[in-house]
Design a protein around this motif. Sequence first.
Motif, PDB file in Angstrom:
ATOM      1  N   THR A   1       0.450   0.565 -10.873  1.00  0.00           N
ATOM      2  CA  THR A   1       0.429  -0.832 -11.322  1.00  0.00           C
ATOM      3  C   THR A   1       1.636  -1.578 -10.776  1.00  0.00           C
ATOM      4  O   THR A   1       2.782  -1.147 -10.944  1.00  0.00           O
ATOM      5  CB  THR A   1       0.422  -0.901 -12.860  1.00  0.00           C
ATOM      6  OG1 THR A   1      -0.793  -0.320 -13.351  1.00  0.00           O
ATOM      7  CG2 THR A   1       0.531  -2.346 -13.345  1.00  0.00           C
ATOM      8  N   ALA A   2       1.380  -2.682 -10.094  1.00  0.00           N
ATOM      9  CA  ALA A   2       2.447  -3.460  -9.458  1.00  0.00           C
ATOM     10  C   ALA A   2       1.829  -4.691  -8.811  1.00  0.00           C
ATOM     11  O   ALA A   2       0.608  -4.825  -8.745  1.00  0.00           O
ATOM     12  CB  ALA A   2       3.165  -2.631  -8.401  1.00  0.00           C
ATOM     13  N   VAL A   3       2.690  -5.561  -8.330  1.00  0.00           N
ATOM     14  CA  VAL A   3       2.257  -6.625  -7.421  1.00  0.00           C
ATOM     15  C   VAL A   3       2.424  -6.086  -6.005  1.00  0.00           C
ATOM     16  O   VAL A   3       3.502  -5.611  -5.641  1.00  0.00           O
ATOM     17  CB  VAL A   3       3.075  -7.908  -7.617  1.00  0.00           C
ATOM     18  CG1 VAL A   3       2.648  -8.972  -6.603  1.00  0.00           C
ATOM     19  CG2 VAL A   3       2.908  -8.435  -9.038  1.00  0.00           C
ATOM     20  N   TYR A   4       1.360  -6.152  -5.238  1.00  0.00           N
ATOM     21  CA  TYR A   4       1.354  -5.605  -3.883  1.00  0.00           C
ATOM     22  C   TYR A   4       1.493  -6.737  -2.861  1.00  0.00           C
ATOM     23  O   TYR A   4       0.832  -7.784  -2.973  1.00  0.00           O
ATOM     24  CB  TYR A   4       0.057  -4.836  -3.631  1.00  0.00           C
ATOM     25  CG  TYR A   4       0.050  -3.470  -4.281  1.00  0.00           C
ATOM     26  CD1 TYR A   4      -0.032  -3.340  -5.660  1.00  0.00           C
ATOM     27  CD2 TYR A   4       0.172  -2.311  -3.515  1.00  0.00           C
ATOM     28  CE1 TYR A   4      -0.008  -2.096  -6.266  1.00  0.00           C
ATOM     29  CE2 TYR A   4       0.185  -1.059  -4.109  1.00  0.00           C
ATOM     30  CZ  TYR A   4       0.099  -0.954  -5.482  1.00  0.00           C
ATOM     31  OH  TYR A   4       0.122   0.291  -6.077  1.00  0.00           O
ATOM     32  N   TYR A   5       2.359  -6.527  -1.898  1.00  0.00           N
ATOM     33  CA  TYR A   5       2.620  -7.490  -0.837  1.00  0.00           C
ATOM     34  C   TYR A   5       2.381  -6.837   0.522  1.00  0.00           C
ATOM     35  O   TYR A   5       2.665  -5.655   0.704  1.00  0.00           O
ATOM     36  CB  TYR A   5       4.087  -7.929  -0.864  1.00  0.00           C
ATOM     37  CG  TYR A   5       4.524  -8.646  -2.106  1.00  0.00           C
ATOM     38  CD1 TYR A   5       4.952  -7.949  -3.232  1.00  0.00           C
ATOM     39  CD2 TYR A   5       4.555 -10.042  -2.153  1.00  0.00           C
ATOM     40  CE1 TYR A   5       5.373  -8.605  -4.375  1.00  0.00           C
ATOM     41  CE2 TYR A   5       4.985 -10.712  -3.286  1.00  0.00           C
ATOM     42  CZ  TYR A   5       5.381  -9.990  -4.390  1.00  0.00           C
ATOM     43  OH  TYR A   5       5.811 -10.657  -5.520  1.00  0.00           O
ATOM     44  N   CYS A   6       1.906  -7.630   1.469  1.00  0.00           N
ATOM     45  CA  CYS A   6       1.918  -7.170   2.851  1.00  0.00           C
ATOM     46  C   CYS A   6       2.931  -7.980   3.626  1.00  0.00           C
ATOM     47  O   CYS A   6       3.216  -9.138   3.292  1.00  0.00           O
ATOM     48  CB  CYS A   6       0.530  -7.260   3.494  1.00  0.00           C
ATOM     49  SG  CYS A   6      -0.161  -8.911   3.690  1.00  0.00           S
ATOM     50  N   GLY A   7       3.493  -7.341   4.628  1.00  0.00           N
ATOM     51  CA  GLY A   7       4.484  -7.986   5.472  1.00  0.00           C
ATOM     52  C   GLY A   7       4.231  -7.619   6.926  1.00  0.00           C
ATOM     53  O   GLY A   7       3.664  -6.560   7.217  1.00  0.00           O
ATOM     54  N   ALA A   8       4.655  -8.488   7.835  1.00  0.00           N
ATOM     55  CA  ALA A   8       4.468  -8.260   9.264  1.00  0.00           C
ATOM     56  C   ALA A   8       5.827  -8.274   9.958  1.00  0.00           C
ATOM     57  O   ALA A   8       6.636  -9.186   9.734  1.00  0.00           O
ATOM     58  CB  ALA A   8       3.558  -9.332   9.863  1.00  0.00           C
ATOM     59  N   ASP A   9       6.048  -7.264  10.779  1.00  0.00           N
ATOM     60  CA  ASP A   9       7.329  -7.075  11.463  1.00  0.00           C
ATOM     61  C   ASP A   9       7.125  -7.141  12.968  1.00  0.00           C
ATOM     62  O   ASP A   9       6.460  -6.284  13.548  1.00  0.00           O
ATOM     63  CB  ASP A   9       7.920  -5.722  11.053  1.00  0.00           C
ATOM     64  CG  ASP A   9       9.140  -5.326  11.869  1.00  0.00           C
ATOM     65  OD1 ASP A   9       9.391  -4.113  12.018  1.00  0.00           O
ATOM     66  OD2 ASP A   9       9.846  -6.239  12.346  1.00  0.00           O
ATOM     67  N   SER A  10       7.723  -8.139  13.624  1.00  0.00           N
ATOM     68  CA  SER A  10       7.538  -8.310  15.069  1.00  0.00           C
ATOM     69  C   SER A  10       8.230  -7.235  15.882  1.00  0.00           C
ATOM     70  O   SER A  10       7.993  -7.120  17.084  1.00  0.00           O
ATOM     71  CB  SER A  10       8.020  -9.695  15.509  1.00  0.00           C
ATOM     72  OG  SER A  10       9.395  -9.851  15.217  1.00  0.00           O
ATOM     73  N   ASN A  11       9.087  -6.429  15.252  1.00  0.00           N
ATOM     74  CA  ASN A  11       9.682  -5.293  15.951  1.00  0.00           C
ATOM     75  C   ASN A  11       8.683  -4.153  16.121  1.00  0.00           C
ATOM     76  O   ASN A  11       8.959  -3.185  16.824  1.00  0.00           O
ATOM     77  CB  ASN A  11      10.896  -4.762  15.181  1.00  0.00           C
ATOM     78  CG  ASN A  11      12.033  -5.769  15.120  1.00  0.00           C
ATOM     79  OD1 ASN A  11      12.402  -6.360  16.128  1.00  0.00           O
ATOM     80  ND2 ASN A  11      12.580  -5.973  13.937  1.00  0.00           N
TER      81      ASN A  11
END
Length: 124
Positions: A91-101
């Motif tokens: 149980t949590a708030v889920y985030y996606c992130g994008a890394d240009s590296n």
Amino acid sequence: QVQLVESGGGLVQPGGSLRLSCVASEFTLDSYAVGWFRQTPEKGREGVSCISDRDRSTTYADSVKGRFTISRDDAKNTVYLQMNSLKPEDTAVYYCGADSNDNCDSSIYEYDYWGQGIPVTVSS
């Protein structure tokens, strides 16, 4: 507007499954590593899984190995997180992130874009 949008969260019983989606808008995920993170008041933001673009290598937190699977669909500009055998501690708030590296070892501070977050609740 350049952004990431998550979907697929919600309430599920222990042992159930959900599939989260992360869609990029106004930019392509080519050459970006995409990571899934989750956040709770107790633990803060922690890495869950990541997939690179260059060699499609994947990483998983120990707590989700064998239960979660990350994948990406270039045609849909989308990264998925299939979550099976869910537990209350997921149980949590889920985030996606994008890394240009394009590096799944990057710290969260190196990520270029983030979604707004989507709640996942595992409870009977």
